[in-house]
Design a protein around this motif. Sequence first.
Motif, mmCIF file in Angstrom:
data_model
loop_
_atom_site.group_PDB
_atom_site.id
_atom_site.type_symbol
_atom_site.label_atom_id
_atom_site.label_comp_id
_atom_site.label_asym_id
_atom_site.label_seq_id
_atom_site.Cartn_x
_atom_site.Cartn_y
_atom_site.Cartn_z
ATOM 1 N N PHE A 1 -6.048 -12.754 -0.970
ATOM 2 C CA PHE A 1 -4.839 -12.179 -0.394
ATOM 3 C C PHE A 1 -4.229 -13.144 0.610
ATOM 4 O O PHE A 1 -4.936 -13.783 1.383
ATOM 5 N N ASP B 1 -10.378 -9.830 -1.144
ATOM 6 C CA ASP B 1 -9.727 -10.004 0.152
ATOM 7 C C ASP B 1 -9.377 -11.462 0.399
ATOM 8 O O ASP B 1 -8.339 -11.785 0.949
ATOM 9 N N ARG C 1 -3.447 -5.269 10.872
ATOM 10 C CA ARG C 1 -4.169 -4.255 10.084
ATOM 11 C C ARG C 1 -4.463 -4.755 8.669
ATOM 12 O O ARG C 1 -5.501 -4.441 8.104
ATOM 13 N N SER C 2 -3.552 -5.528 8.103
ATOM 14 C CA SER C 2 -3.746 -6.042 6.740
ATOM 15 C C SER C 2 -4.961 -6.955 6.633
ATOM 16 O O SER C 2 -5.592 -7.030 5.587
ATOM 17 N N PHE C 3 -5.267 -7.642 7.725
ATOM 18 C CA PHE C 3 -6.371 -8.596 7.686
ATOM 19 C C PHE C 3 -7.593 -8.140 8.473
ATOM 20 O O PHE C 3 -8.602 -8.839 8.513
ATOM 21 N N ALA D 1 1.165 -4.451 11.685
ATOM 22 C CA ALA D 1 0.940 -4.355 10.237
ATOM 23 C C ALA D 1 0.190 -5.575 9.718
ATOM 24 O O ALA D 1 -0.716 -5.447 8.886
ATOM 25 N N ILE D 2 0.545 -6.749 10.208
ATOM 26 C CA ILE D 2 -0.159 -7.962 9.782
ATOM 27 C C ILE D 2 -1.614 -7.899 10.212
ATOM 28 O O ILE D 2 -2.521 -8.170 9.427
ATOM 29 N N LEU E 1 -0.388 -13.731 3.097
ATOM 30 C CA LEU E 1 0.888 -13.217 3.557
ATOM 31 C C LEU E 1 1.672 -14.395 4.117
ATOM 32 O O LEU E 1 1.127 -15.206 4.871
ATOM 33 N N GLY F 1 -6.368 -14.698 3.318
ATOM 34 C CA GLY F 1 -7.481 -13.758 3.313
ATOM 35 C C GLY F 1 -8.821 -14.393 3.590
ATOM 36 O O GLY F 1 -9.788 -13.706 3.907
ATOM 37 N N THR G 1 -8.308 -7.793 15.981
ATOM 38 C CA THR G 1 -6.908 -7.757 15.553
ATOM 39 C C THR G 1 -5.982 -8.546 16.473
ATOM 40 O O THR G 1 -4.978 -9.078 16.015
#
Length: 117
Positions: free
Chosen positions: A91, A88, A77-79, A74-75, A93, A106, A40
């Motif tokens: 996706f 995936d 965690r999203s990936f 948050a970013i 952002l 993604g 992360t």
Amino acid sequence: MTDTPDEPAGSATSTDESPPVKDPSKWTLQTQAAFEPADTSDLVVTIVSAVADVEDVPVDRVDPPLQEVVDVDAISRSFARTHATDRDRDFSLEFPYRDHRIVVRGDEWVQVYSKQE
């Protein structure tokens, strides 16, 4: 330093198509870099490093810090994942940072676009 992403298996899209930014006629892809979704912290480092590369400045000179502009947790965690599914990979952002549009995809690529003059 522009890397070329591998096209996902079974995908009919590539990075040569229209950029995923709002009003693509006004933006130009400047660089892209791969990130490791299982790590992360790697995503944040990749974004800031890519911006520094485009602006030809040291990473520690990129200001304001990314975490003051977006929710980096948050970013990340999203990936964050160990195996990407086809869903995936579709996706993405997008957010503004400094004078750029950042697109986190993604398929594990970060792209930095700059506004055309």
